[in-house]
Write a protein that holds these residues in place. Structure first.
Motif, PDB file in Angstrom:
ATOM      1  N   MET A  65       0.853  -1.216  -0.078  1.00  0.00           N
ATOM      2  CA  MET A  65      -0.094   0.115   0.134  1.00  0.00           C
ATOM      3  C   MET A  65       0.976   1.247   0.011  1.00  0.00           C
ATOM      4  O   MET A  65       0.464   2.324  -0.763  1.00  0.00           O
ATOM      5  CB  MET A  65      -0.907  -0.065   1.242  1.00  0.00           C
ATOM      6  CG  MET A  65      -1.897  -1.005   1.343  1.00  0.00           C
ATOM      7  SD  MET A  65      -2.791  -1.009   2.731  1.00  0.00           S
ATOM      8  CE  MET A  65      -3.600  -2.748   2.660  1.00  0.00           C
ATOM      9  N   ASP A  66       1.934   1.207   0.857  1.00  0.00           N
ATOM     10  CA  ASP A  66       2.885   2.332   0.648  1.00  0.00           C
ATOM     11  C   ASP A  66       3.410   2.588  -0.430  1.00  0.00           C
ATOM     12  O   ASP A  66       3.820   3.733  -0.726  1.00  0.00           O
ATOM     13  CB  ASP A  66       3.896   2.284   1.905  1.00  0.00           C
ATOM     14  CG  ASP A  66       4.653   3.461   2.328  1.00  0.00           C
ATOM     15  OD1 ASP A  66       4.163   4.317   3.155  1.00  0.00           O
ATOM     16  OD2 ASP A  66       5.860   3.615   1.872  1.00  0.00           O
ATOM     17  N   GLU A  67       3.624   1.543  -1.137  1.00  0.00           N
ATOM     18  CA  GLU A  67       4.428   1.787  -2.436  1.00  0.00           C
ATOM     19  C   GLU A  67       3.665   2.174  -3.674  1.00  0.00           C
ATOM     20  O   GLU A  67       3.988   3.015  -4.554  1.00  0.00           O
ATOM     21  CB  GLU A  67       5.199   0.414  -2.939  1.00  0.00           C
ATOM     22  CG  GLU A  67       6.295  -0.158  -2.137  1.00  0.00           C
ATOM     23  CD  GLU A  67       6.621  -1.580  -2.441  1.00  0.00           C
ATOM     24  OE1 GLU A  67       6.002  -2.002  -3.441  1.00  0.00           O
ATOM     25  OE2 GLU A  67       7.585  -2.111  -1.943  1.00  0.00           O
ATOM     26  N   THR A  68       2.317   1.719  -3.712  1.00  0.00           N
ATOM     27  CA  THR A  68       1.305   1.890  -4.652  1.00  0.00           C
ATOM     28  C   THR A  68       0.112   3.144  -4.506  1.00  0.00           C
ATOM     29  O   THR A  68      -0.139   3.431  -5.418  1.00  0.00           O
ATOM     30  CB  THR A  68       0.779   0.596  -5.080  1.00  0.00           C
ATOM     31  OG1 THR A  68      -0.101   0.184  -3.969  1.00  0.00           O
ATOM     32  CG2 THR A  68       1.689  -0.637  -5.464  1.00  0.00           C
ATOM     33  N   LEU A  69       0.038   3.538  -3.407  1.00  0.00           N
ATOM     34  CA  LEU A  69      -1.021   4.380  -3.031  1.00  0.00           C
ATOM     35  C   LEU A  69      -0.337   5.580  -2.466  1.00  0.00           C
ATOM     36  O   LEU A  69       0.120   5.640  -1.201  1.00  0.00           O
ATOM     37  CB  LEU A  69      -2.225   3.787  -2.193  1.00  0.00           C
ATOM     38  CG  LEU A  69      -2.583   2.400  -2.420  1.00  0.00           C
ATOM     39  CD1 LEU A  69      -3.536   2.056  -1.396  1.00  0.00           C
ATOM     40  CD2 LEU A  69      -3.514   2.525  -3.812  1.00  0.00           C
ATOM     41  N   PRO A  70      -0.044   6.603  -3.140  1.00  0.00           N
ATOM     42  CA  PRO A  70       0.449   7.965  -2.682  1.00  0.00           C
ATOM     43  C   PRO A  70      -0.418   8.375  -1.514  1.00  0.00           C
ATOM     44  O   PRO A  70       0.187   8.977  -0.569  1.00  0.00           O
ATOM     45  CB  PRO A  70       0.382   8.810  -3.726  1.00  0.00           C
ATOM     46  CG  PRO A  70       0.154   8.008  -4.882  1.00  0.00           C
ATOM     47  CD  PRO A  70      -0.699   6.744  -4.803  1.00  0.00           C
ATOM     48  N   TRP A  71      -1.773   8.720  -1.531  1.00  0.00           N
ATOM     49  CA  TRP A  71      -2.458   9.116  -0.344  1.00  0.00           C
ATOM     50  C   TRP A  71      -2.435   8.245   0.859  1.00  0.00           C
ATOM     51  O   TRP A  71      -2.565   8.776   1.999  1.00  0.00           O
ATOM     52  CB  TRP A  71      -4.202   8.972  -0.763  1.00  0.00           C
ATOM     53  CG  TRP A  71      -4.637   7.746  -1.160  1.00  0.00           C
ATOM     54  CD1 TRP A  71      -4.666   7.226  -2.306  1.00  0.00           C
ATOM     55  CD2 TRP A  71      -5.000   6.772  -0.273  1.00  0.00           C
ATOM     56  NE1 TRP A  71      -5.218   5.779  -2.325  1.00  0.00           N
ATOM     57  CE2 TRP A  71      -5.654   5.452  -1.127  1.00  0.00           C
ATOM     58  CE3 TRP A  71      -5.392   6.696   1.168  1.00  0.00           C
ATOM     59  CZ2 TRP A  71      -6.030   4.513  -0.488  1.00  0.00           C
ATOM     60  CZ3 TRP A  71      -5.613   5.632   1.799  1.00  0.00           C
ATOM     61  CH2 TRP A  71      -6.444   4.691   0.882  1.00  0.00           C
ATOM     62  N   PHE A  72      -2.130   6.982   0.876  1.00  0.00           N
ATOM     63  CA  PHE A  72      -1.871   6.033   1.850  1.00  0.00           C
ATOM     64  C   PHE A  72      -0.516   6.679   2.599  1.00  0.00           C
ATOM     65  O   PHE A  72      -0.355   6.680   4.059  1.00  0.00           O
ATOM     66  CB  PHE A  72      -1.642   4.648   1.534  1.00  0.00           C
ATOM     67  CG  PHE A  72      -1.370   3.825   2.747  1.00  0.00           C
ATOM     68  CD1 PHE A  72      -2.397   3.355   3.522  1.00  0.00           C
ATOM     69  CD2 PHE A  72      -0.139   3.244   3.038  1.00  0.00           C
ATOM     70  CE1 PHE A  72      -2.319   2.647   4.962  1.00  0.00           C
ATOM     71  CE2 PHE A  72       0.113   2.578   4.023  1.00  0.00           C
ATOM     72  CZ  PHE A  72      -1.092   1.977   5.157  1.00  0.00           C
ATOM     73  N   ARG A  73       0.491   7.164   2.007  1.00  0.00           N
ATOM     74  CA  ARG A  73       1.755   7.604   2.618  1.00  0.00           C
ATOM     75  C   ARG A  73       1.470   8.868   3.444  1.00  0.00           C
ATOM     76  O   ARG A  73       2.417   8.831   4.298  1.00  0.00           O
ATOM     77  CB  ARG A  73       2.831   7.539   1.431  1.00  0.00           C
ATOM     78  CG  ARG A  73       3.136   6.437   0.921  1.00  0.00           C
ATOM     79  CD  ARG A  73       4.440   6.802   0.197  1.00  0.00           C
ATOM     80  NE  ARG A  73       4.423   7.430  -1.020  1.00  0.00           N
ATOM     81  CZ  ARG A  73       4.020   7.090  -2.359  1.00  0.00           C
ATOM     82  NH1 ARG A  73       3.803   5.869  -2.599  1.00  0.00           N
ATOM     83  NH2 ARG A  73       3.709   7.915  -3.222  1.00  0.00           N
ATOM     84  N   LEU A 123     -12.476   5.550  11.517  1.00  0.00           N
ATOM     85  CA  LEU A 123     -11.455   5.363  10.198  1.00  0.00           C
ATOM     86  C   LEU A 123     -12.561   5.535   8.944  1.00  0.00           C
ATOM     87  O   LEU A 123     -11.944   5.871   7.992  1.00  0.00           O
ATOM     88  CB  LEU A 123     -10.889   4.103  10.258  1.00  0.00           C
ATOM     89  CG  LEU A 123     -10.017   3.652   9.376  1.00  0.00           C
ATOM     90  CD1 LEU A 123      -8.625   4.603   9.225  1.00  0.00           C
ATOM     91  CD2 LEU A 123      -9.557   2.033   9.170  1.00  0.00           C
ATOM     92  N   ALA A 124     -13.742   5.135   9.150  1.00  0.00           N
ATOM     93  CA  ALA A 124     -14.711   5.279   7.970  1.00  0.00           C
ATOM     94  C   ALA A 124     -15.024   6.945   7.768  1.00  0.00           C
ATOM     95  O   ALA A 124     -15.194   7.101   6.692  1.00  0.00           O
ATOM     96  CB  ALA A 124     -16.101   4.895   8.286  1.00  0.00           C
ATOM     97  N   ARG A 125     -14.353   7.653   8.628  1.00  0.00           N
ATOM     98  CA  ARG A 125     -14.829   9.066   8.097  1.00  0.00           C
ATOM     99  C   ARG A 125     -13.323   9.650   7.793  1.00  0.00           C
ATOM    100  O   ARG A 125     -13.199  10.894   6.881  1.00  0.00           O
ATOM    101  CB  ARG A 125     -15.092  10.139   9.321  1.00  0.00           C
ATOM    102  CG  ARG A 125     -16.509   9.455   9.908  1.00  0.00           C
ATOM    103  CD  ARG A 125     -17.020  10.839  11.002  1.00  0.00           C
ATOM    104  NE  ARG A 125     -16.243  10.612  11.888  1.00  0.00           N
ATOM    105  CZ  ARG A 125     -16.451  10.038  13.301  1.00  0.00           C
ATOM    106  NH1 ARG A 125     -17.680   9.070  13.224  1.00  0.00           N
ATOM    107  NH2 ARG A 125     -15.989  10.026  14.471  1.00  0.00           N
ATOM    108  N   SER A 126     -12.118   8.897   7.841  1.00  0.00           N
ATOM    109  CA  SER A 126     -10.861   9.398   7.417  1.00  0.00           C
ATOM    110  C   SER A 126     -10.592   9.129   5.943  1.00  0.00           C
ATOM    111  O   SER A 126      -9.846   9.378   5.386  1.00  0.00           O
ATOM    112  CB  SER A 126      -9.914   9.072   8.477  1.00  0.00           C
ATOM    113  OG  SER A 126     -10.121   9.502   9.642  1.00  0.00           O
ATOM    114  N   ILE A 127     -10.947   7.724   5.729  1.00  0.00           N
ATOM    115  CA  ILE A 127     -10.810   7.079   4.287  1.00  0.00           C
ATOM    116  C   ILE A 127     -12.118   6.873   3.641  1.00  0.00           C
ATOM    117  O   ILE A 127     -12.953   6.294   4.290  1.00  0.00           O
ATOM    118  CB  ILE A 127     -10.001   5.520   4.608  1.00  0.00           C
ATOM    119  CG1 ILE A 127      -8.695   5.833   5.601  1.00  0.00           C
ATOM    120  CG2 ILE A 127      -9.826   4.920   3.457  1.00  0.00           C
ATOM    121  CD1 ILE A 127      -7.965   4.566   5.886  1.00  0.00           C
ATOM    122  N   THR A 128     -12.092   7.144   2.497  1.00  0.00           N
ATOM    123  CA  THR A 128     -13.347   7.132   1.739  1.00  0.00           C
ATOM    124  C   THR A 128     -13.475   5.665   1.272  1.00  0.00           C
ATOM    125  O   THR A 128     -12.804   4.795   1.441  1.00  0.00           O
ATOM    126  CB  THR A 128     -13.430   7.960   0.505  1.00  0.00           C
ATOM    127  OG1 THR A 128     -12.449   7.351  -0.502  1.00  0.00           O
ATOM    128  CG2 THR A 128     -12.811   9.179   0.675  1.00  0.00           C
TER     129      THR A 128
END
Length: 452
Positions: A65-73, A123-128
């Motif tokens: 996730m850290d590698e492929t998802l910029p928003w996750f970083r 978490l449901a309000r922080s991540i769509t």
């Protein structure tokens, strides 16, 4: 081993061919050998391997996730740790799901919901939901890549198919979690909006308005105005949903509430609140829709709300009013209905302006109205040329914004003259003139102009 008996060892390699069910539910073996559907077999050895690798799978998933998802970083550390907990719970749920047969609808739903119970509801309000689907996809991709290493001999295809089916159940579970969160949030937001509108109508302090607006995520984009009309009826949630849908189309920020038979809408960020309200008319019921004056922020919106409500009550006195109509255009009707603010505005902004501009304008206006709006008759009564009357009428329109030659403006001017003469701004300033035994009190024209 005979068919129908429970197998206690590893399945025969011939029985591990991929298979599926046709439309009638009959098993179809691709290799021509009857075998068990994924989830029906005893995957004890595979389950033990997955359990031992649970931590490594979760760590690998988060790394991917850290590698492929910029928003996750960019997520805060605490939210990233929550995602790690969800990933670990997902692997454990996969083991439980496979152990329970992987085909029971009840057990599938229960296990899948427990995956998201590992993280706080925040978490449901922080991540769509879209981001959650991306996280699930990454995790499933990692698990699929490890299937050859996790599956016991002869169980690779069975585990692969089971993982695909489990991913579908996890996706449905995520949708259920977000649906419940949206329903709870929607009910809470509706309650907060109703309280905020109540506070506006009551004229509560700016601090109360600010705190409740902040809880709703109100950006307080200027200008802010309040519109009041009749509610179309039906469920309040359906009425407000229509308001929000229309507001999104025009790019305006809104807060709405239904009070009795009235729909109250607070608009923010619309350059022209009257025009913006015109695009929201489908959300209102029949009858007038009145828009209060624009104010800089929500703190001052009580003034706009009071004007809109007063205008809504007085609007039936003007059957030909446009829809929507500005509350300031209803000043004459509001004044006749007893609105103190409307009387003050007419007295100060119209009558007072005429007094300060010079007595000839007020005298000309009186003569013009007394002559039934005829220039020549007014000129004869004033002993001036008709062009002089025309000039003075133009001056009246310039200083007050109301033209005596327009029927609607003439009505507003007449009400303003009446109110100005009935409601003096200040008591007369006495001027003593002493005579032999007589005391006389008088007020000059200049004194009266200064009082206005």
């Amino acid at each position: 081993m005979t068919a129908g008996r429970r197998r206690t060892g590893r399945p025969h390699p011939a029985e591990t061919s991929a298979h599926r069910r046709d439309g009638a539910g009959q098993r179809v073996c691709q290799a021509g050998v009857m075998g068990n559907e994924p989830g029906d077999g005893d995957l004890t050895a595979t389950l033990r391997r997955i359990e031992r690798a649970a931590g490594a799978l979760a760590t690998a998933s988060v790394a991917r996730m850290d590698e492929t998802l910029p928003w996750f970083r960019a997520l805060p550390a605490d939210q990233r740790s929550w995602v790690m907990l969800v990933a670990q719970a997902g692997v454990r749920s996969l083991v439980q799901w496979l152990g329970s047969g992987g085909g029971s609808a009840d057990s599938t739903q229960e296990v899948s919901d427990e995956v998201f119970a590992a993280a706080p509801q925040a978490l449901a309000r922080s991540i769509t939901l879209q981001q959650t689907v991306a996280l699930i996809k990454v995790t499933i991709d990692v698990v699929e890549e490890q299937v050859p290493h996790l599956a016991a001999e002869g169980e690779q295809q069975q585990l692969h198919d089971a993982v695909l089916r489990f991913s579908r159940e996890i996706a449905f579970a995520a949708a259920r979690v977000y649906a419940r969160a949206a329903e709870s949030r929607g009910a809470w937001d509706a309650r907060l909006q109703a309280l905020l509108v109540d506070a506006l109508l009551r004229g509560d302090s700016p601090d109360v308005l600010a705190s409740r607006a902040a809880a709703l995520g109100w950006a307080d984009a200027p200008p802010v105005a309040v519109a009041v009309g009749r509610s179309p009826g039906g469920e309040v949630s359906a009425v407000l949903h229509t308001v929000y849908r229309q507001a999104r189309r025009i790019g305006a920020e809104v807060i709405g509430g239904v009070h009795g038979d009235r729909l109250v809408v607070v608009l923010g960020g619309a350059d022209d609140p009257l025009t913006a309200t015109g695009k929201l008319l489908s959300a209102f019921g029949e009858g007038p829709v009145v828009v209060g004056p624009a104010v800089p922020s929500l703190d001052a919106a009580t003034e706009s709300a009071r004007a809109a409500l007063a205008g809504f009550r007085a609007a039936p006195a003007w059957p030909g009013a446009p829809r929507p109509v500005a509350a300031t255009d209803l000043l004459p009707e509001r004044a006749l209905a007893g609105d103190a603010e409307a009387r003050r505005r007419l007295r100060h902004d119209v009558y007072g302006v005429l007094i300060r501009a010079g007595g000839e304008l007020l005298e000309t206006l009186d003569a013009f109205f007394a002559a039934g709006g005829t220039l020549e008759s007014a000129a004869r009564a004033l002993f001036v040329h008709p062009n002089t009357v025309r000039y003075r009428l133009r001056r009246i329109a310039e200083v007050t914004g109301l033209s005596p030659l327009t029927p609607r403006d003439a009505f507003a001017l007449q009400v303003a003259l009446t109110v100005g003469r009935l409601d003096p701004v200040a008591p007369p300033v006495p001027t003593q003139t002493m005579g032999p035994g007589i005391g006389k009190t008088s007020q000059t024209g200049d004194d009266h102009r200064r009082s206005l």
